[in-house]
Design an enzyme around this catalytic site. Sequence first.
Site, short mmCIF file in Angstrom:
data_model
loop_
_atom_site.label_atom_id
_atom_site.label_comp_id
_atom_site.label_asym_id
_atom_site.label_seq_id
_atom_site.Cartn_x
_atom_site.Cartn_y
_atom_site.Cartn_z
N ARG A 73 0.09 -1.55 -0.67
CA ARG A 73 -0.62 -0.08 -0.32
C ARG A 73 0.52 1.13 -0.10
NH1 ARG A 73 -4.25 -0.11 5.49
NH2 ARG A 73 -4.40 -1.02 3.87
N ARG A 142 -1.32 7.03 9.82
CA ARG A 142 -1.99 6.92 8.25
C ARG A 142 -1.90 7.82 7.53
NH1 ARG A 142 -4.14 1.46 8.33
NH2 ARG A 142 -3.42 0.01 10.22
N LYS A 204 -3.51 1.95 15.03
CA LYS A 204 -3.87 2.39 13.69
C LYS A 204 -3.97 4.13 14.27
CE LYS A 204 -6.40 -0.51 11.57
NZ LYS A 204 -7.15 -0.96 10.46
N LYS A 206 -5.89 7.00 11.95
CA LYS A 206 -6.12 8.02 11.06
C LYS A 206 -6.79 9.64 10.87
CE LYS A 206 -7.03 3.42 9.31
NZ LYS A 206 -8.34 2.58 8.47
N CYS A 425 -15.09 -3.35 -0.19
CA CYS A 425 -13.98 -3.38 0.81
C CYS A 425 -13.40 -4.62 -0.87
CB CYS A 425 -13.87 -3.68 1.50
SG CYS A 425 -14.63 -5.13 2.02
N CYS A 431 -8.16 -11.37 1.38
CA CYS A 431 -7.71 -10.70 2.37
C CYS A 431 -8.01 -11.47 3.84
CB CYS A 431 -9.16 -9.33 2.89
SG CYS A 431 -9.02 -9.05 4.33
N CYS A 470 -16.05 -8.26 5.73
CA CYS A 470 -16.42 -8.47 7.59
C CYS A 470 -16.75 -7.63 8.75
CB CYS A 470 -15.13 -8.64 8.32
SG CYS A 470 -13.52 -8.32 8.34
N CYS A 474 -14.17 -1.42 6.28
CA CYS A 474 -12.91 -0.89 5.56
C CYS A 474 -13.49 -0.18 4.23
CB CYS A 474 -11.84 -1.65 4.73
SG CYS A 474 -11.16 -2.86 6.06
FE1 SRM Z 1 -8.83 -1.61 6.17
C1 SRM Z 1 -7.73 -4.34 8.12
C2 SRM Z 1 -8.61 -3.16 3.42
C3 SRM Z 1 -9.61 1.04 4.87
C4 SRM Z 1 -10.97 -1.10 9.38
N1 SRM Z 1 -8.08 -3.17 6.38
C5 SRM Z 1 -7.94 -4.12 6.93
C6 SRM Z 1 -6.82 -5.36 5.84
C7 SRM Z 1 -5.30 -4.67 6.18
C8 SRM Z 1 -6.61 -7.05 6.87
C9 SRM Z 1 -5.79 -6.98 7.84
O1 SRM Z 1 -5.48 -6.99 8.65
O2 SRM Z 1 -5.25 -8.24 7.23
C10 SRM Z 1 -7.18 -5.23 4.51
C11 SRM Z 1 -6.24 -5.96 3.40
C12 SRM Z 1 -7.34 -6.47 2.04
C13 SRM Z 1 -6.27 -7.14 0.63
O3 SRM Z 1 -6.68 -7.22 0.79
O4 SRM Z 1 -6.51 -5.28 0.24
C14 SRM Z 1 -8.25 -3.98 5.09
N2 SRM Z 1 -9.08 -1.00 4.86
C15 SRM Z 1 -8.60 -2.08 3.49
C16 SRM Z 1 -8.85 -1.00 2.44
C17 SRM Z 1 -8.21 -1.66 1.24
C18 SRM Z 1 -10.60 -1.18 1.89
C19 SRM Z 1 -10.80 -1.22 0.17
O5 SRM Z 1 -11.10 -1.57 -0.23
O6 SRM Z 1 -10.22 0.40 0.03
C20 SRM Z 1 -9.21 0.39 2.60
C21 SRM Z 1 -7.44 0.61 2.87
C22 SRM Z 1 -7.60 2.04 3.00
C23 SRM Z 1 -5.95 2.03 3.28
O7 SRM Z 1 -5.54 3.09 2.05
O8 SRM Z 1 -5.26 3.05 3.98
C24 SRM Z 1 -9.20 -0.42 4.49
N3 SRM Z 1 -9.95 -0.05 7.21
C25 SRM Z 1 -10.09 1.09 6.09
C26 SRM Z 1 -10.93 1.89 6.91
C27 SRM Z 1 -11.61 2.97 5.86
C28 SRM Z 1 -11.49 4.10 6.42
O9 SRM Z 1 -10.00 4.37 7.05
O10 SRM Z 1 -12.08 5.48 6.37
C29 SRM Z 1 -11.52 1.17 8.16
C30 SRM Z 1 -12.34 1.88 8.95
C31 SRM Z 1 -11.75 3.38 9.41
C32 SRM Z 1 -11.64 2.81 10.63
O11 SRM Z 1 -9.84 2.61 10.97
O12 SRM Z 1 -12.42 2.62 12.16
C33 SRM Z 1 -10.55 0.26 8.23
N4 SRM Z 1 -9.22 -2.32 8.51
C34 SRM Z 1 -9.68 -1.90 9.35
C35 SRM Z 1 -9.99 -3.05 10.55
C36 SRM Z 1 -10.28 -2.43 12.19
C37 SRM Z 1 -9.63 -1.15 12.67
C38 SRM Z 1 -10.11 -1.51 13.72
O13 SRM Z 1 -10.26 -0.57 15.04
O14 SRM Z 1 -11.00 -2.35 14.76
C39 SRM Z 1 -8.82 -4.26 9.86
C40 SRM Z 1 -9.12 -5.05 11.13
C41 SRM Z 1 -7.48 -4.73 11.95
O15 SRM Z 1 -7.19 -3.53 11.87
O16 SRM Z 1 -7.47 -5.38 12.98
C42 SRM Z 1 -8.63 -3.39 8.61
FE1 SF4 Z 2 -10.87 -7.39 4.63
FE2 SF4 Z 2 -13.30 -6.86 6.28
FE3 SF4 Z 2 -11.61 -4.82 5.74
FE4 SF4 Z 2 -13.67 -6.15 3.78
S1 SF4 Z 2 -13.44 -5.53 5.71
S2 SF4 Z 2 -11.13 -5.42 3.59
S3 SF4 Z 2 -13.51 -7.60 4.63
S4 SF4 Z 2 -10.62 -6.82 7.41
#
Ligand code: SRM
Ligand code: SF4
Length: 563
Positions: A73, A142, A204, A206, A425, A431, A470, A474
Amino acid sequence: MTTPLSDFEHTKAVSRFLRGGIAEGLADPITGAISEDDGKLLKFHGSYQQDDRDLRDERRRQKLEPAYSFMLRARLPGGVVTPAQWLVFDQIAREHANGTLRITTRQTFQWHGIIKRKLKPTIAAIHHALATTIAACGDVVRNVVSSANPVESPAHAITYAWAAKLSEDLAPKTRAYHEIWLDGEQLVGEEQEPLYGPTYLPRKFKIGLAIPPLNDVDVFAQDLGLIAIIEQGRLRGFNVAIGGGMGASHGDATTYPRLADVVGFVQPEQLSAVAEAVVTVQRDWGNRSERKHARLKYTLDHRGLEAFVTELQSRLGFALQPAQPFQFDHNGDRYGWIEGHDGLWHLTLQIESGRLADVGERRGLTGLRELAKVHSGDFRLTCNQNLIVANVAAADRARIDTIVAAHGLDGYRQQSGIRRHAVACVAMPTCGLAMAESERYLPNLLSKLQAALERHGLDEAPILLRLSGCPNGCSRPYLGEIALVGRGPGRYDLRLGADFSGQRLNQVYRENIDEAAILDALDPLFARYAAERAEGEGFGDFLLRSGILAPLPSRRIAATVLA
Ligand code: SRM
Ligand code: SF4
């Protein structure tokens, strides 16, 4: 009694500022993977180790190790990409990754499917293109997101410059990145990590900057949301909102999505100090025992918002001023051509799930490569996974339109209301946390929803659909007027009732249901919406006004407090 630190806190502490055994793991030719601890440290360098989940069972049967590869990323503050960078990123997609470029919901790129030995040359190529992957993931600040059309007024450009500055100032300073990926000299003497210290943040963090009336960054979903207050084209300062976050776990009420609280206003010259102070209070107060309660939103709810702001002001040595009035009217993107304040034009294209690939007649990857070859402005990625071809002279518009149409990138002109704004997502197959399909399911789901909407004469209704595989959220699904959150293969929670401006969370309408039940649940609601909606009323607003959904407790609606 003090609670023991989580295992990962120990891993960070002994990692020598994010080095761990990453370099040795990369050099190990026996396996396509690196160790579990190094995999966690690798996130701080912008990469996740993954395996192809479609192939998991078959490889297990064949007694092969999983099909390991790495997701990478970029850190692109404000989502700005030059044409020269685009061409490098495109080449990486074709030569080192799975042939696609994926725009994320935080306005940057991901590449999937990079095998271990290609990781280092890929990161080096990104560095040579004057970009980076450092701190795109991990327990750090981030990629800083910013309203995606920062050229609309002079103040928009200044706001973008603030995003870039915060991103730079709050990035880790360890030399580990240079040592591991760029053959930088090994550090002799002491490492410096002045802001974070050796264990970085509990989780993390943001940051997003929004410019009303457009909330295209979903500012209330950020740990630190900054709302630009612009008067007569001049940036006066920022309202400060803290404690947003989406992630939750099924069946665990101690985890939940939360909208940020607006706690005051600061002048532009105070912004760096305020951002740093919010980060350092969270660094010191955040929960380092339980990662699932370690985000700022839980720190605020456990220690109290007021106590947090008091500590913040005491570290700053000045008080936040009362929050300034602001109004958001939308959190989607505005498609098509828009003229900027300086006479240049900006074309917003809709990219389904942000995935640029060459499939059938839609040749998005090639189309963007062709655009990058002739475009003299820049590109801007949006937090809705879309793309702006920015800073185009009026005389060049026709040429851009021709390339866009020739590669099937002009979908924004014809698409139905629900298709234009959908966000999904990544989920399967990359993922590791996905419970259900998301990006791959979206086209099929959209066709069915579109058919249902057409039956009720609602094909033009702009309804905000968000799909996540899930509950981590995201796609920021808790801010969707309609949202599906994955529970298991083919099964989702159906959530309804957010507004279309990122200021009200939705609520569960049906739990753990399949597609047929989703369509059955929505059909009568579409019928009532078609018959009873007020002029210009959004679907989410209608569901609450009509009493189909009960009003939410106030903490699930964006609020200005303490001001
Ligand atoms: Fe996310 C984890 C993809 C935006 C909340 N996110 C992941 C992971 C890295 C899975 C992992 O931990 O093994 C995913 C990778 C999937 C893949 O195969 O690419 C993933 N997140 C994404 C992306 C690519 C979704 C998308 O379709 O665009 C976004 C990348 C953002 C970036 O460029 O940095 C993405 N993730 C978000 C957002 C939206 C935002 O930030 O505005 C959220 C919700 C906001 C937040 O953080 O509260 C988000 N991602 C999570 C979480 C839950 C965090 C939490 O506080 O519980 C995880 C899991 C974790 O961190 O344990 C996670
Ligand atoms: Fe993966 Fe869940 Fe984030 Fe979708 S919402 S990219 S399934 S961690």
